[in-house]
Design a protein around this motif. Structure first.
Motif, PDB file in Angstrom:
ATOM      1  N   ILE A 162      -9.348  19.022  -5.567  1.00  0.00           N
ATOM      2  CA  ILE A 162     -10.143  19.496  -6.698  1.00  0.00           C
ATOM      3  C   ILE A 162     -11.246  18.508  -7.066  1.00  0.00           C
ATOM      4  N   GLU A 163     -10.932  17.217  -7.085  1.00  0.00           N
ATOM      5  CA  GLU A 163     -11.936  16.206  -7.444  1.00  0.00           C
ATOM      6  C   GLU A 163     -12.743  15.742  -6.239  1.00  0.00           C
ATOM      7  N   GLU A 164     -12.320  16.152  -5.028  1.00  0.00           N
ATOM      8  CA  GLU A 164     -13.006  15.840  -3.770  1.00  0.00           C
ATOM      9  C   GLU A 164     -13.144  14.337  -3.511  1.00  0.00           C
ATOM     10  N   LYS A 165     -12.091  13.597  -3.823  1.00  0.00           N
ATOM     11  CA  LYS A 165     -12.057  12.160  -3.540  1.00  0.00           C
ATOM     12  C   LYS A 165     -11.549  11.939  -2.116  1.00  0.00           C
ATOM     13  N   SER A 166     -11.973  10.855  -1.500  1.00  0.00           N
ATOM     14  CA  SER A 166     -11.479  10.484  -0.178  1.00  0.00           C
ATOM     15  C   SER A 166     -10.127   9.777  -0.339  1.00  0.00           C
ATOM     16  N   HIS A 167      -9.410   9.648   0.772  1.00  0.00           N
ATOM     17  CA  HIS A 167      -8.134   8.931   0.699  1.00  0.00           C
ATOM     18  C   HIS A 167      -8.355   7.467   0.306  1.00  0.00           C
ATOM     19  N   LYS A 168      -9.479   6.907   0.725  1.00  0.00           N
ATOM     20  CA  LYS A 168      -9.787   5.524   0.347  1.00  0.00           C
ATOM     21  C   LYS A 168      -9.968   5.421  -1.174  1.00  0.00           C
ATOM     22  N   GLU A 169     -10.712   6.371  -1.754  1.00  0.00           N
ATOM     23  CA  GLU A 169     -10.926   6.369  -3.209  1.00  0.00           C
ATOM     24  C   GLU A 169      -9.606   6.594  -3.956  1.00  0.00           C
ATOM     25  N   ILE A 170      -8.801   7.528  -3.453  1.00  0.00           N
ATOM     26  CA  ILE A 170      -7.509   7.822  -4.085  1.00  0.00           C
ATOM     27  C   ILE A 170      -6.614   6.587  -4.049  1.00  0.00           C
ATOM     28  N   ALA A 171      -6.587   5.918  -2.908  1.00  0.00           N
ATOM     29  CA  ALA A 171      -5.771   4.709  -2.766  1.00  0.00           C
ATOM     30  C   ALA A 171      -6.181   3.664  -3.807  1.00  0.00           C
ATOM     31  N   GLN A 172      -7.486   3.490  -3.989  1.00  0.00           N
ATOM     32  CA  GLN A 172      -7.976   2.519  -4.978  1.00  0.00           C
ATOM     33  C   GLN A 172      -7.622   2.952  -6.401  1.00  0.00           C
ATOM     34  N   LEU A 173      -7.783   4.233  -6.693  1.00  0.00           N
ATOM     35  CA  LEU A 173      -7.493   4.741  -8.038  1.00  0.00           C
ATOM     36  C   LEU A 173      -6.019   4.607  -8.404  1.00  0.00           C
ATOM     37  N   LEU A 174      -5.149   4.828  -7.426  1.00  0.00           N
ATOM     38  CA  LEU A 174      -3.713   4.877  -7.709  1.00  0.00           C
ATOM     39  C   LEU A 174      -2.958   3.612  -7.333  1.00  0.00           C
ATOM     40  N   GLY A 175      -3.622   2.690  -6.684  1.00  0.00           N
ATOM     41  CA  GLY A 175      -2.941   1.465  -6.278  1.00  0.00           C
ATOM     42  C   GLY A 175      -1.936   1.698  -5.165  1.00  0.00           C
ATOM     43  N   ILE A 176      -2.274   2.618  -4.245  1.00  0.00           N
ATOM     44  CA  ILE A 176      -1.423   2.898  -3.087  1.00  0.00           C
ATOM     45  C   ILE A 176      -2.280   2.702  -1.847  1.00  0.00           C
ATOM     46  N   ASN A 177      -1.666   2.768  -0.654  1.00  0.00           N
ATOM     47  CA  ASN A 177      -2.503   2.638   0.540  1.00  0.00           C
ATOM     48  C   ASN A 177      -2.988   4.016   1.005  1.00  0.00           C
ATOM     49  N   GLU A 178      -4.000   4.014   1.873  1.00  0.00           N
ATOM     50  CA  GLU A 178      -4.617   5.264   2.323  1.00  0.00           C
ATOM     51  C   GLU A 178      -3.625   6.152   3.056  1.00  0.00           C
ATOM     52  N   LYS A 179      -2.745   5.557   3.860  1.00  0.00           N
ATOM     53  CA  LYS A 179      -1.757   6.351   4.600  1.00  0.00           C
ATOM     54  C   LYS A 179      -0.803   7.055   3.642  1.00  0.00           C
ATOM     55  N   SER A 180      -0.455   6.393   2.559  1.00  0.00           N
ATOM     56  CA  SER A 180       0.414   7.007   1.553  1.00  0.00           C
ATOM     57  C   SER A 180      -0.297   8.196   0.905  1.00  0.00           C
ATOM     58  N   SER A 181      -1.571   8.052   0.631  1.00  0.00           N
ATOM     59  CA  SER A 181      -2.351   9.154   0.058  1.00  0.00           C
ATOM     60  C   SER A 181      -2.362  10.337   1.013  1.00  0.00           C
TER      61      SER A 181
END
Length: 182
Positions: free
Chosen positions: A140-159
Motif C-alpha cells: 500500500i505504501e510502496e516501500k522497498s524491502h530496504k526502506e521497510i527494514a530501516q523503518l522497522l529495525g529488521i533486515n531486508e530478508k526478514s521483510s
C-alpha cells in the motif's frame, strides 16, 4: 476552507481550524491506523497520539498542492504506529515457520476483484502484526524491502519473508472465501 488555509490556521494555533481538520480527516486516518494495528481500540489510541503530533508539527508542514496535507498527516500517523511497534518489539515476534508457508498459489486479479474491499481489509487485519505491517508498507505504501527494514529495525530478508508469508496467508483466506461465496 481549503487545505492551505486550514493548515495555516492550524499552524497559528486556531482551535476551530484544528477541530475542522480533525473532523475532515479523522475517519480516513483511523482507517489507516486500523489497517496497521488490526484493532479498533489501539487504532483510536494511535489516532489520538497522531493528532497530537500533527498539531505540534505544523511548523514543519509545507503545502505542496491539493492532497499534500492529507499525505503529510498520513505519514505522521504511520510513523507513530511504527514507533509503537518498534517499542513493543513486536516485529521480532514471528510465527513458527511451519504455520506460515512462503510458497502459495496466488489468486488471479479477476478473482480478487470480486471480493468486497471490506472483506479484503478484514483479511489484512487478521494477519499477524509483522506480516500485516510489512504487507501494508510494501503493497500500500510502496516501500522497498530496504526502506521497510530501516523503518522497522529488521533486515531486508526478514521483510521479504514476512511479505511472502502475508501473501500466502491472504491467498489461503481468499481461496476459502471463494469456496464459500462463489
Amino acid at each position: 476552507m481549503e487545505e492551505q488555509e486550514l493548515a495555516d490556521r492550524c499552524r497559528q494555533g486556531d482551535n476551530l481550524a484544528r477541530k475542522m481538520l480533525y473532523e475532515q480527516y479523522a475517519g480516513q486516518l483511523l482507517g489507516t491506523c486500523i489497517r496497521y494495528t488490526g484493532d479498533r481500540e489501539i487504532a483510536q489510541d494511535m489516532l489520538h497520539d497522531g493528532f497530537l503530533k500533527i498539531f505540534d508539527s505544523f511548523d514543519k508542514f509545507t503545502y505542496r498542492g491539493i492532497g499534500s496535507l492529507k499525505a503529510w498527516m498520513e505519514r505522521i500517523m504511520i510513523n507513530i504506529i511504527l514507533q509503537n511497534l518498534r517499542k513493543s518489539d513486536v516485529m521480532k515476534q514471528a510465527l513458527p515457520l511451519e504455520t506460515s508457508p512462503e510458497a502459495y498459489d496466488e489468486p488471479d486479479a479477476g478473482t480478487i476483484e470480486t471480493i468486497p474491499a471490506k472483506v479484503l481489509m478484514q483479511f489484512i487485519s487478521e494477519l499477524p502484526v509483522g506480516y500485516r505491517t510489512v504487507f501494508n508498507l510494501y503493497v500500500i505504501e510502496e516501500k522497498s524491502h530496504k526502506e521497510i527494514a530501516q523503518l522497522l529495525g529488521i533486515n531486508e530478508k526478514s521483510s521479504a519473508s514476512q511479505l511472502a508469508r502475508a501473501k500466502a496467508a491472504l491467498a489461503t483466506k481468499i481461496r476459502e472465501w471463494m469456496k464459500l461465496n462463489i
